[in-house]
Design a protein around this motif. Structure first.
Motif, PDB file in Angstrom:
ATOM      1  N   ARG A 145     -20.273  17.098  23.383  1.00 13.71           N
ATOM      2  CA  ARG A 145     -20.318  18.231  22.453  1.00 13.71           C
ATOM      3  C   ARG A 145     -21.023  17.829  21.161  1.00 13.71           C
ATOM      4  O   ARG A 145     -21.772  18.604  20.569  1.00 13.71           O
ATOM      5  CB  ARG A 145     -18.903  18.714  22.142  1.00 13.71           C
ATOM      6  CG  ARG A 145     -18.427  19.830  23.088  1.00 13.71           C
ATOM      7  CD  ARG A 145     -16.932  20.032  23.005  1.00 13.71           C
ATOM      8  NE  ARG A 145     -16.462  20.229  21.639  1.00 13.71           N
ATOM      9  CZ  ARG A 145     -16.416  21.402  21.010  1.00 13.71           C
ATOM     10  NH1 ARG A 145     -16.823  22.474  21.630  1.00 13.71           N
ATOM     11  NH2 ARG A 145     -15.959  21.493  19.793  1.00 13.71           N
ATOM     12  N   LYS A 146     -20.793  16.590  20.730  1.00 13.79           N
ATOM     13  CA  LYS A 146     -21.443  16.130  19.497  1.00 13.79           C
ATOM     14  C   LYS A 146     -22.890  15.723  19.738  1.00 13.79           C
ATOM     15  O   LYS A 146     -23.682  15.691  18.802  1.00 13.79           O
ATOM     16  CB  LYS A 146     -20.641  14.980  18.883  1.00 13.79           C
ATOM     17  CG  LYS A 146     -19.402  15.493  18.190  1.00 13.79           C
ATOM     18  CD  LYS A 146     -18.592  14.412  17.537  1.00 13.79           C
ATOM     19  CE  LYS A 146     -17.409  15.041  16.810  1.00 13.79           C
ATOM     20  NZ  LYS A 146     -16.315  14.088  16.619  1.00 13.79           N
ATOM     21  N   LEU A 147     -23.220  15.412  20.969  1.00 17.90           N
ATOM     22  CA  LEU A 147     -24.609  15.057  21.286  1.00 17.90           C
ATOM     23  C   LEU A 147     -25.494  16.306  21.356  1.00 17.90           C
ATOM     24  O   LEU A 147     -26.700  16.250  21.108  1.00 17.90           O
ATOM     25  CB  LEU A 147     -24.647  14.301  22.625  1.00 17.90           C
ATOM     26  CG  LEU A 147     -26.012  13.930  23.200  1.00 17.90           C
ATOM     27  CD1 LEU A 147     -26.740  12.966  22.270  1.00 17.90           C
ATOM     28  CD2 LEU A 147     -25.853  13.288  24.579  1.00 17.90           C
ATOM     29  N   ALA A 148     -24.870  17.462  21.688  1.00 20.20           N
ATOM     30  CA  ALA A 148     -25.652  18.649  22.032  1.00 20.20           C
ATOM     31  C   ALA A 148     -26.615  19.084  20.918  1.00 20.20           C
ATOM     32  O   ALA A 148     -27.824  19.219  21.149  1.00 20.20           O
ATOM     33  CB  ALA A 148     -24.705  19.795  22.396  1.00 20.20           C
ATOM     34  N   LEU A 149     -26.091  19.299  19.692  1.00 19.89           N
ATOM     35  CA  LEU A 149     -26.958  19.835  18.636  1.00 19.89           C
ATOM     36  C   LEU A 149     -28.084  18.881  18.249  1.00 19.89           C
ATOM     37  O   LEU A 149     -29.235  19.311  18.168  1.00 19.89           O
ATOM     38  CB  LEU A 149     -26.131  20.245  17.414  1.00 19.89           C
ATOM     39  CG  LEU A 149     -25.400  21.577  17.551  1.00 19.89           C
ATOM     40  CD1 LEU A 149     -24.729  21.944  16.240  1.00 19.89           C
ATOM     41  CD2 LEU A 149     -26.337  22.693  17.988  1.00 19.89           C
ATOM     42  N   PRO A 150     -27.793  17.582  18.003  1.00 24.07           N
ATOM     43  CA  PRO A 150     -28.918  16.696  17.688  1.00 24.07           C
ATOM     44  C   PRO A 150     -29.952  16.641  18.814  1.00 24.07           C
ATOM     45  O   PRO A 150     -31.160  16.626  18.542  1.00 24.07           O
ATOM     46  CB  PRO A 150     -28.274  15.323  17.459  1.00 24.07           C
ATOM     47  CG  PRO A 150     -26.836  15.469  17.687  1.00 24.07           C
ATOM     48  CD  PRO A 150     -26.501  16.907  17.787  1.00 24.07           C
ATOM     49  N   ALA A 151     -29.502  16.641  20.061  1.00 24.71           N
ATOM     50  CA  ALA A 151     -30.449  16.571  21.176  1.00 24.71           C
ATOM     51  C   ALA A 151     -31.312  17.823  21.218  1.00 24.71           C
ATOM     52  O   ALA A 151     -32.522  17.751  21.448  1.00 24.71           O
ATOM     53  CB  ALA A 151     -29.708  16.388  22.493  1.00 24.71           C
ATOM     54  N   PHE A 152     -30.710  18.985  20.951  1.00 26.10           N
ATOM     55  CA  PHE A 152     -31.491  20.224  20.949  1.00 26.10           C
ATOM     56  C   PHE A 152     -32.469  20.244  19.775  1.00 26.10           C
ATOM     57  O   PHE A 152     -33.634  20.618  19.936  1.00 26.10           O
ATOM     58  CB  PHE A 152     -30.571  21.442  20.889  1.00 26.10           C
ATOM     59  CG  PHE A 152     -30.260  21.977  22.253  1.00 26.10           C
ATOM     60  CD1 PHE A 152     -31.103  22.891  22.858  1.00 26.10           C
ATOM     61  CD2 PHE A 152     -29.144  21.540  22.946  1.00 26.10           C
ATOM     62  CE1 PHE A 152     -30.836  23.364  24.129  1.00 26.10           C
ATOM     63  CE2 PHE A 152     -28.865  22.003  24.218  1.00 26.10           C
ATOM     64  CZ  PHE A 152     -29.712  22.919  24.813  1.00 26.10           C
ATOM     65  N   ALA A 153     -31.992  19.823  18.582  1.00 24.74           N
ATOM     66  CA  ALA A 153     -32.862  19.826  17.400  1.00 24.74           C
ATOM     67  C   ALA A 153     -34.091  18.958  17.656  1.00 24.74           C
ATOM     68  O   ALA A 153     -35.219  19.331  17.331  1.00 24.74           O
ATOM     69  CB  ALA A 153     -32.094  19.316  16.179  1.00 24.74           C
ATOM     70  N   LEU A 154     -33.856  17.806  18.259  1.00 23.47           N
ATOM     71  CA  LEU A 154     -34.951  16.874  18.518  1.00 23.47           C
ATOM     72  C   LEU A 154     -35.816  17.362  19.681  1.00 23.47           C
ATOM     73  O   LEU A 154     -37.029  17.171  19.694  1.00 23.47           O
ATOM     74  CB  LEU A 154     -34.340  15.508  18.844  1.00 23.47           C
ATOM     75  CG  LEU A 154     -35.196  14.264  18.721  1.00 23.47           C
ATOM     76  CD1 LEU A 154     -35.850  14.204  17.367  1.00 23.47           C
ATOM     77  CD2 LEU A 154     -34.328  13.026  18.929  1.00 23.47           C
ATOM     78  N   GLY A 155     -35.176  18.014  20.655  1.00 24.51           N
ATOM     79  CA  GLY A 155     -35.884  18.405  21.866  1.00 24.51           C
ATOM     80  C   GLY A 155     -36.787  19.618  21.720  1.00 24.51           C
ATOM     81  O   GLY A 155     -37.803  19.717  22.395  1.00 24.51           O
ATOM     82  N   PHE A 156     -36.449  20.541  20.789  1.00 28.02           N
ATOM     83  CA  PHE A 156     -37.215  21.782  20.697  1.00 28.02           C
ATOM     84  C   PHE A 156     -38.680  21.552  20.346  1.00 28.02           C
ATOM     85  O   PHE A 156     -39.575  22.136  20.952  1.00 28.02           O
ATOM     86  CB  PHE A 156     -36.595  22.733  19.673  1.00 28.02           C
ATOM     87  CG  PHE A 156     -35.586  23.660  20.278  1.00 28.02           C
ATOM     88  CD1 PHE A 156     -35.860  24.308  21.481  1.00 28.02           C
ATOM     89  CD2 PHE A 156     -34.367  23.888  19.671  1.00 28.02           C
ATOM     90  CE1 PHE A 156     -34.930  25.153  22.051  1.00 28.02           C
ATOM     91  CE2 PHE A 156     -33.433  24.730  20.234  1.00 28.02           C
ATOM     92  CZ  PHE A 156     -33.707  25.362  21.428  1.00 28.02           C
ATOM     93  N   GLY A 157     -38.912  20.694  19.350  1.00 31.81           N
ATOM     94  CA  GLY A 157     -40.288  20.419  18.942  1.00 31.81           C
ATOM     95  C   GLY A 157     -41.084  19.837  20.096  1.00 31.81           C
ATOM     96  O   GLY A 157     -42.235  20.194  20.335  1.00 31.81           O
ATOM     97  N   LEU A 158     -40.442  18.930  20.840  1.00 37.50           N
ATOM     98  CA  LEU A 158     -41.094  18.321  21.998  1.00 37.50           C
ATOM     99  C   LEU A 158     -41.330  19.357  23.076  1.00 37.50           C
ATOM    100  O   LEU A 158     -42.367  19.359  23.742  1.00 37.50           O
ATOM    101  CB  LEU A 158     -40.213  17.234  22.598  1.00 37.50           C
ATOM    102  CG  LEU A 158     -39.980  16.010  21.760  1.00 37.50           C
ATOM    103  CD1 LEU A 158     -39.128  15.036  22.517  1.00 37.50           C
ATOM    104  CD2 LEU A 158     -41.303  15.399  21.432  1.00 37.50           C
ATOM    105  N   ALA A 159     -40.348  20.242  23.248  1.00 38.10           N
ATOM    106  CA  ALA A 159     -40.485  21.283  24.261  1.00 38.10           C
ATOM    107  C   ALA A 159     -41.746  22.082  23.998  1.00 38.10           C
ATOM    108  O   ALA A 159     -42.480  22.446  24.928  1.00 38.10           O
ATOM    109  CB  ALA A 159     -39.260  22.192  24.251  1.00 38.10           C
TER     110      ALA A 159
END
Lengths: 278, 325
Positions: free
Chosen positions: B188-202
């Protein structure tokens, strides 16, 4: 060039909007101190983290300072850093790139390999390393970020110069016995200007992002002087009480960077059709 | 076969050598920054305005080894770094290497999570845009991708926190829970940082997927398959995607290295205790040994990832293997 830009903005609304936004940003960067409706440093403990009101149009921050005023004066440090960094990177990078294309193979190899190695690292890491050992401020940030983007310019200037040196008029210049300075000034510089201008817009955007990223981490512009990145970083601690505190600077920063990117894309298409993608 | 094998060995050797030279140069840079920067780092550390006594300055100089000749300092530093000894933290005397080894896996975990998020979002969006080129869907998706590249990761992160933790209350805003203590809370704590970092890459993966799909769709063999009467569905899924995969996978791999830069801001804003958080807090506290150690660890990781990705692709793709200049 002005004529082409005008006709472009008529046919492309996104381009026109970007120009308008950037014009406003530059205007505020110059005149923000006079535009600010209130003293941006005046602390008011009885009006902390307030929403919009007649007294404070965009509300106040954690010290009760007027947010609109701080947003307005927060543009200047960012723009000074971005433009200063771009001038430094553009000057030294262009010099290095032309030298790399124009010098002996061994020297050229060393210059361009050095450029490659620096290019392979994320600038924010190197910037963190530098600000760790130097006092932060507009001047030091401009120098650090400028140095970090020298390789980007060098790469662009290098490949553009190589293209120019293969042209016939270069042989003519050499045959006429022109000095190196004359060749660089008359033959090379005017012909590599377009990609350099495009690179400059990209560097301004990158420098804004880098400065605001460092300020966001609390390692950039030093309080009480505001910058948008630093305001976002501080506002993060008050997200539940005062979400708009974070949203205003975020919106302005994102719009500015997006506008510069749109401008850069269009400039690239207009100035240099060979670089056009797809 | 033999010639290919020796060619591959030469290539591996050359890449390894380059990586070593890179690492040495970075180590030298990290060491010398302390001397290149204007001003006295010791005064900066102790606070020049507090007017530290000459004894305190001399003592700190001794503790940092700054009283030795620069050249011998350099070789001692390199030698120790080679043995993974980065000195001791100035605040509590803990070995820097300990901090680095405990924080390194968390950075890797965040980076991989971000890559997975980015691939899961970026690839389908890119395919969707390419299949309806020029349509409204394509325009909307391409514009979203452009915006995704322009929006800084900390703004996206702030918006994600505002929406998912403060408005909806679904996910924790920041922090870290060890996986051995609570698995669900960890993710649950990994989710937001991973999404924040992943969107730009996406966004960049979507752009790459779109253009490489379009390129393959324009090839003659696709026209031949259509003429043969093969169903569009089969053409896309069995032929086009397979051919478009190499550049897509390449960009995903190359992004792994770039992620190391992006994690700096994301880790710091979500209090994710990785290498970058270590670096940022060390920079703020002017804890020089910790700055140097964590920076070198990040740089080494970065070089290693790039090396593995490059080797993988140059061995895999014969076109890159043959192009030895």
């Amino acid at each position: 060039m002005t004529g082409r830009l005008l006709s472009l903005s008529r046919s492309q609304p996104a381009f026109a909007a970007s120009l308008a936004i950037l014009g406003a940003v530059v205007f505020v960067a110059i005149f923000g101190t006079w535009l600010a409706p209130q003293n941006p440093y005046a602390i008011n403990p009885s009006a902390v983290n307030q929403g919009s009101s007649a007294a404070h149009w965009l509300g106040t921050d954690e010290f009760g300072r007027d947010l609109l005023s701080r947003l307005l004066i927060g543009v200047r440090p960012t723009m000074l850093v971005a433009i200063g960094a771009t001038v430094i990177a553009g000057f030294f990078g262009t010099l290095l790139g032309i030298a790399g294309a124009y010098s002996r193979p061994a020297l050229s190899f060393i210059i361009m390999r050095g450029v490659d190695i620096m290019l392979s690292f994320p600038p924010i890491l190197l910037a963190l390393l530098a600000v760790g050992f130097w006092e932060s401020g507009v001047f030091s940030l401009a120098v650090v970020i400028g140095v970090l983007y020298i390789p980007h310019f060098a790469r662009v200037a290098h490949s553009a110069t190589l293209q120019v040196t293969r042209q016939e008029f270069m042989e003519a210049e050499h045959a006429m016995g022109a000095s190196v300075q004359r060749v660089v000034r008359v033959a090379i510089l005017p012909n590599i200007l377009s990609p350099l201008v495009v690179q400059a817009t990209l560097t301004v955007a990158a420098a804004i992002l880098l400065e605001s990223g460092l300020s966001f981490l609390g390692l950039g512009i030093v309080p009480p002087e505001p910058s948008w990145g630093q305001m976002i970083g501080t506002a993060r601690g008050y997200l539940s009480q005062h979400p708009m505190y974070a949203i205003w600077p975020s919106l302005l920063l994102a719009l500015t960077v997006l506008s510069i990117n749109v401008l850069g894309d269009r400039l690239r298409d207009t100035l240099d059709p060979r670089l056009r993608e797809e | 076969m033999n010639a290919t094998l020796s060619g591959a060995l030469v290539l591996v050797g050359r890449k390894l050598l380059t990586a070593f030279v890179q690492l040495w140069l970075v180590a030298t840079l990290i060491f010398s920054v302390m001397y290149i920067m204007p001003g006295d780092p010791v005064l900066l550390l102790l606070g020049a305005e507090s007017n530290p006594s000459p004894e305190a300055v001399a003592a700190m100089r001794g503790q940092l080894g700054l009283d030795q000749p620069v050249i011998s300092q350099y070789f001692v530093w390199l030698w120790n770094a080679l043995h993974l000894d980065f000195g001791k933290s100035l605040t509590n005397g803990y070995p820097v290497a300990k901090y680095v080894t405990s924080n390194l896996p968390r950075t890797l975990e965040l980076a991989f999570a971000a890559i997975i998020v980015a691939a899961l979002i970026g690839v389908p969006l890119g395919i969707a845009a390419a299949l309806k080129r020029g349509s409204l869907r394509d325009t909307v998706l391409t514009s979203i991708a452009t915006i995704g590249i322009s929006v800084p990761v900390y703004i996206l992160g702030t918006l994600l926190v505002l929406f998912f933790s403060i408005q909806l209350g679904w996910l924790p805003a920041s922090g870290y829970t060890d996986i051995s203590r609570n698995v669900v809370e960890h993710f649950r704590k990994l989710a937001l940082p991973a999404f924040a970092l992943g969107f730009g890459l996406a966004a960049s993966i979507a752009r790459m997927t779109r253009s490489s799909m379009l390129e393959i769709l324009g090839r003659d063999f696709v026209r031949a398959l259509r003429a043969k009467g093969m169903s569009e569905h089969r053409i896309i899924w069995q032929h086009v995607l397979r051919n478009a995969a190499i550049p897509i996978v390449t960009i995903i791999g190359l992004q792994l290295g770039n992620l190391m830069g992006g994690t700096v801001l994301v880790e710091a804003m979500f209090n994710w205790p990785g290498l970058s958080t270590l670096l940022v807090s060390a920079v703020s506290a002017r804890n020089y040994p910790l700055v140097q150690g964590s920076m070198l660890a990040i740089a080494a990781l970065f070089i290693l990832i790039n090396l593995v990705v490059e080797l993988f692709y140059s061995l895999l793709d014969p076109r890159i293997r043959r192009r030895r200049s």
